[in-house]
Design a protein around this motif. Structure first.
Motif, PDB file in Angstrom:
ATOM      1  N   SER A 147       0.809  -1.218   0.000  1.00  0.00           N
ATOM      2  CA  SER A 147       0.000   0.000   0.000  1.00  0.00           C
ATOM      3  C   SER A 147       0.844   1.270   0.000  1.00  0.00           C
ATOM      4  N   THR A 195       2.166   5.632   3.461  1.00  0.00           N
ATOM      5  CA  THR A 195       1.049   4.700   3.389  1.00  0.00           C
ATOM      6  C   THR A 195      -0.325   5.346   3.472  1.00  0.00           C
ATOM      7  N   VAL A 210      -5.979  -0.354   6.618  1.00  0.00           N
ATOM      8  CA  VAL A 210      -5.600  -1.772   6.509  1.00  0.00           C
ATOM      9  C   VAL A 210      -5.636  -2.435   7.885  1.00  0.00           C
TER      10      VAL A 210
END
Length: 417
Positions: free
Chosen positions: A221, A393, A399
């Motif tokens: 990511s 990120t 996430v």
């Protein structure tokens, strides 16, 4: 609210090795420093151990842009292994000295407290420091860094630092900042990462296996953007090129020259752990806040009287499932953007009020935008000084992990609260 976390002794929990043992299972992959946020000052604090015989713990405020580590001379002078660095030596030239002290014999360095703007000339010194490392087995061990260079300075500079802090740890792009000294000592690439949070986070220097210390793999990511500097040379601070701003996907009408760094180092977007919140030049801030307010109204938010230092606040009273506008920093292309979600854009100031965590930095702010600590929290940032690239990120909550999920040694983190 809890006081600054009390740091427990490190060495009873970890096996101490000197890095002269450079082979076998204790070969470091990365160095890791746990970081805690002081709730009263919003400063990020870490801890090292100093000295060869009597290893004294020393708390330091993290300065992403700092050129070196500086500490109170009253604390460091007790170390029997500490040595002052002579003027006109190679080590002195590496430090870009501010003249010489002690009858022109000792290398002098100008140290500054960025919170109070107080400055003093200290003496360049070297001593042994101990840090935790990640080895092949991902267990916590401690390595000693011999002849670590730092500035021994006046205790007057400690004003305004978090309680118990005895100096500041610089992570800037300089020859004697922590990342460069770790690279020289342990032989890994000149790169490091920061992962801050409102509680526990980490600084990591070295190779990428540190990503496995998070509870979720975030490597896929990550996006990347160049670190930039002025035309006059490499900056010790960290700048990125933000081409435009978007709110809820809509580009703001801004003069792009306001965002761009010029040849004199004015403009650009700087990343800072010293500023608790993101600040913008007044001309940018005005357009940004007006647009955010409009989008907020369209999403059902109710504006309330602002609470200092914030300029725009909304009611959360009797509201459930509130949505707030997203903010995008568009970087080198429309495909590369740093999205700032609610957890990083808004600040809860009471049970009934939340405020936009972006502040007016004034008309004379050098950088167009300074990305502050609140917007950095739970975003993993990797600074690669060798390639001049920043990896990031956006919010790790997307996430289902966070910077406080960093898994340190099995027995204990050095910063158990």
């Amino acid at each position: 609210m809890a006081s600054l976390v009390q740091f427990l002794p490190l060495f009873p929990f970890f096996f101490l090795v000197s890095f002269c043992v450079s082979h076998g299972p204790f070969l470091p992959k990365a160095i890791i420093l746990p970081v805690n946020k002081d709730p009263s000052t919003f400063q990020y604090v870490t801890q090292l151990y100093m000295g060869a015989t009597h290893r004294a713990p020393i708390k330091l405020v993290v300065d992403l842009e700092g050129s070196f580590l500086w500490a109170d001379c009253g604390l460091t002078s007790d170390s029997s292994s500490q040595k002052l660095v002579p003027c006109n030596s190679l080590k002195c030239s590496m430090a870009k000295p501010n003249g010489c002290t002690n009858d022109n014999k000792i290398c002098g360095l100008k140290s500054e407290n960025p919170f109070t703007r107080l400055a003093a000339t200290g003496e360049l010194a070297e001593d042994m420091f101990a840090v935790e490392f990640i080895d092949e087995l991902k267990t916590g061990s401690v390595a000693s860094i011999h002849q670590f260079l730092f500035s021994c300075t006046s205790s007057t500079l400690l004003q305004g630092l978090a309680r118990g802090a005895k100096g500041m740890l610089g992570l800037g792009n300089s020859r004697i900042a922590l990342p460069s000294q770790l690279s020289d000592t342990f032989g890994f690439q000149r790169k490091f990462a920061i992962c801050l949070s409102s509680s526990n986070g980490a600084i990591i220097s070295g190779e990428s296996p540190y990503l496995s210390l998070l509870s979720h793999d975030v490597s896929r990511s990550m996006l990347y953007t160049p670190l930039i500097s002025s035309r006059n040379g490499v900056s010790e601070e960290y700048y990125i090129n933000v081409k435009s701003l978007k709110i809820n996907g809509k580009k703001l009408s801004l003069n792009t020259t306001l965002l761009t760094m010029d040849g004199e180092g004015q403009g650009g977007t700087r990343i800072s752990t010293i500023s608790p919140f993101t600040t913008m030049k007044t001309s940018i801030y005005k357009t940004f806040v007006e647009a955010y307010e409009r989008f907020g109204f369209s999403m059902g938010l109710t504006k309330v009287e602002p609470i200092a230092p914030f300029g725009l606040c909304f009611s959360t009273k009797l509201e459930e499932g509130l949505n707030v506008p997203s903010v995008d920093l568009v970087l080198q292309s429309e495909m590369v953007k740093w999205r700032i979600y609610e957890s990083n854009s808004m600040v809860k100031v009471s049970d009934e009020v939340m405020c936009l965590g972006f502040l007016d930095g004034g008309a004379n702010q050098k950088a167009s935008i300074v990305i502050g600590g609140h917007q950095l929290e739970d975003n993993l940032l990797e600074f690669n000084l060798g390639t001049s690239m920043l990896g990031f990120t956006s919010s790790l909550s997307m996430v289902e992990t966070s910077c406080s999920d960093f898994m340190f040694s099995k027995d204990s983190s050095p910063f158990d609260s």
